[in-house]
Design an enzyme around this catalytic site. Structure first.
Site, PDB file in Angstrom:
ATOM      1  N   GLU A  63       1.513   3.804  -2.993  1.00  0.00           N
ATOM      2  CA  GLU A  63       1.023   5.177  -3.004  1.00  0.00           C
ATOM      3  C   GLU A  63       2.054   6.259  -3.502  1.00  0.00           C
ATOM      4  OE1 GLU A  63      -2.190   5.735  -2.282  1.00  0.00           O
ATOM      5  OE2 GLU A  63      -1.570   7.805  -2.857  1.00  0.00           O
ATOM      6  N   ASN A 100       2.264   8.615  -7.037  1.00  0.00           N
ATOM      7  CA  ASN A 100       2.634  10.300  -6.965  1.00  0.00           C
ATOM      8  C   ASN A 100       3.829  10.738  -7.834  1.00  0.00           C
ATOM      9  OD1 ASN A 100       0.929  11.685  -4.671  1.00  0.00           O
ATOM     10  ND2 ASN A 100       1.278   9.925  -3.770  1.00  0.00           N
ATOM     11  N   HIS A 115       0.730  -1.202   0.128  1.00  0.00           N
ATOM     12  CA  HIS A 115      -0.127  -0.244   0.082  1.00  0.00           C
ATOM     13  C   HIS A 115       0.774   1.304  -0.225  1.00  0.00           C
ATOM     14  CE1 HIS A 115      -3.407   2.672   1.200  1.00  0.00           C
ATOM     15  NE2 HIS A 115      -2.549   3.063   1.796  1.00  0.00           N
TER      16      HIS A 115
HETATM   17  C1  W6P Z   1       6.069  14.863  -6.494  1.00  0.00           C
HETATM   18  C2  W6P Z   1       5.088  15.043  -5.388  1.00  0.00           C
HETATM   19  C3  W6P Z   1       5.154  13.485  -4.567  1.00  0.00           C
HETATM   20  C4  W6P Z   1       4.615  13.203  -3.630  1.00  0.00           C
HETATM   21  C5  W6P Z   1       4.957  12.087  -2.918  1.00  0.00           C
HETATM   22  C6  W6P Z   1       5.925  11.051  -3.563  1.00  0.00           C
HETATM   23  C7  W6P Z   1       6.467  11.589  -4.714  1.00  0.00           C
HETATM   24  C8  W6P Z   1       6.165  12.858  -5.159  1.00  0.00           C
HETATM   25  N1  W6P Z   1       6.537  13.601  -6.308  1.00  0.00           N
HETATM   26  O1  W6P Z   1       6.200  15.456  -7.481  1.00  0.00           O
END
Ligand code: W6P
Length: 423
Positions: free
Chosen positions: A296, A300, A292
């Site tokens: 996630e 992103n 998970h």
């Molecule tokens: C991004 C925003 C973010 C949040 C969490 C993990 C990776 C990333 N990359 O641009």
């Protein structure tokens, strides 16, 4: 009312944390007698945890604690609390049988930690020696000879598990219901930001929910594998895998995230994700939690990269996943070149904010079958992942270079002795 005072009473007891190691020690090939002890522990512990949440929901600011969604969630907690305290205690006959079948060792019975130092808890009539769960060193001294147990023991266990299943199902919609409350709150307050106080409340609330569901899930799983007379499946103790193969789980998360991403953006070529991980690395963890969190983070990163380079690009900068093995921690770093996050927006990333783009999903009239869930950015993925990490003593951190990319560090404790954090 009587209910209110019962809840207040239970909320005065401290919650008892359990470590990953204790869950595993308790759950290794449990007999019906051991399962009964687990049921007794949950029968004592869950009402305490639920009561704490009801009190916290009540003490939210006036404009929040009366919102319909918050009241609905409170109702679920009260209903489950009632079900548990109305569930009969194991009969004298059952308790005697389990006690009889228990081989008394050197008398050094151990409790789950925490409560033995609390005078209030010791005064409580609800606490009896049957509440105790033996630790691994004493397991064999205290284990129960299954053949000597009357059928009532397994009947009691089965019936308690049914109650747990019902409770678990009842609480499935808690996250979306509270999220809806946050949307209503922001509309009413005409703000996009959520108050620090509310943020901390939600962190505590969701962390507590992770813990409650972990304990319930563990008891359900242990009963099911016991009933099916199957020895523990491979390395599993309930939902915990004592030899979670990190590379395998992370690769699975990579494959799933890339598939979802390609599908969502209808990409010709999905960004490549490179994995560097010791082949044989394994540790005690809940594979579904690990999947998970990594899934996630990858969503992103994929979103950042695709949105920076456009969905028609032929090539994207590779996303790199590095897994490092230390003595204390296993750390998973996910690096993307998706343009990064402005430093001023960093705090927002961890808040529970449903952006306007996602509100349609919360509209009851809304047709779910038409809806394309956003790849990332329901607003809950990152803060909830951090809570999953913290639940077993880990953490999740982001370091970003605006104009270049983001590194996410997922730290997981491999000591497995951390007690559940219980605010
Ligand atoms: C991004 C925003 C973010 C949040 C969490 C993990 C990776 C990333 N990359 O641009």
């Amino acid at each position: 009312r009587e209910l209110a005072s019962r809840i207040a009473h239970f909320a005065r007891f401290p919650q008892t944390g359990v470590s990953l190691r204790q869950m595993v020690e308790f759950g290794q090939n449990p007999s019906q007698g051991t399962l009964l002890r687990g049921a007794q522990f949950l029968h004592d512990e869950l009402p305490i945890r639920l009561a704490h949440r009801v009190v916290e929901l009540d003490s939210l600011p006036e404009n929040l604690n009366q919102m319909p969604s918050v009241l609905r969630v409170k109702r679920m907690y009260i209903d489950s609390f009632n079900e548990l305290i109305n569930f009969p205690k194991a009969s004298e006959r059952i308790r005697e049988a389990v006690k009889e079948a228990t081989v008394q060792g050197n008398g050094d019975q151990r409790h789950l930690p925490g409560n033995q130092h609390n005078p209030a808890y010791q005064e409580s009539p609800r606490i009896s020696s049957s509440h105790w769960i033996p630790s691994i060193q004493h397991r064999y001294h205290y284990d129960v000879k299954p053949t000597e147990l009357p059928v009532e023991v397994s009947e009691y266990n089965r019936s308690f598990v049914q109650t747990l299943e019902k409770i678990k199902r009842r609480h499935d919609p808690v996250v979306t219901t509270l999220a809806q409350g946050v949307v209503e709150y922001k509309q009413r307050m005409k703000t996009q930001k959520i108050d620090n106080h509310v943020q901390h409340f939600l962190d505590r609330f969701y962390l507590s929910r992770i813990g409650i569901r972990m304990l319930i899930g563990q008891q359900i799983e242990l009963n099911q594998s016991q009933q099916q007379k199957q020895r523990q499946q491979g390395d599993y103790v309930g939902v915990i895998c004592t030899h979670t193969r990190v590379k395998e789980v992370v690769q699975e998360a990579i494959d799933n995230a890339r598939f979802i991403c390609g599908d969502y953006y209808m990409l010709m070529s999905v960004p490549v994700i490179e994995l560097h991980c010791p082949q044989e690395l394994e540790f005690m963890y809940v594979p579904s939690h690990l999947h998970h969190m990594v899934f996630e983070l990858l969503k992103n990163s994929l979103r950042a990269v695709v949105e920076l380079f456009g969905d028609e690009a032929e090539h994207y900068p590779t996303i790199k996943v590095v897994v490092a093995e230390g003595n204390e921690d296993i750390t998973i770093k996910v690096s993307d070149e998706g343009g990064g996050i402005p430093r001023s927006a960093m705090e927002q990333v961890w808040t529970y904010m449903y952006t306007t783009a996602q509100t349609p999903m919360l509209d009851p009239e809304f047709d779910k079958s038409d809806f394309k869930a956003p790849l990332a950015g329901f607003g809950y993925g990152l803060p909830l992942s951090r809570l999953y990490a913290r639940y077993f003593g880990g953490d999740l951190k982001l370091i970003s270079m605006e104009g270049y990319g983001t590194d996410a560090y997922l730290h997981l404790s491999r000591l497995s002795d951390n007690e559940e954090p219980l605010a």
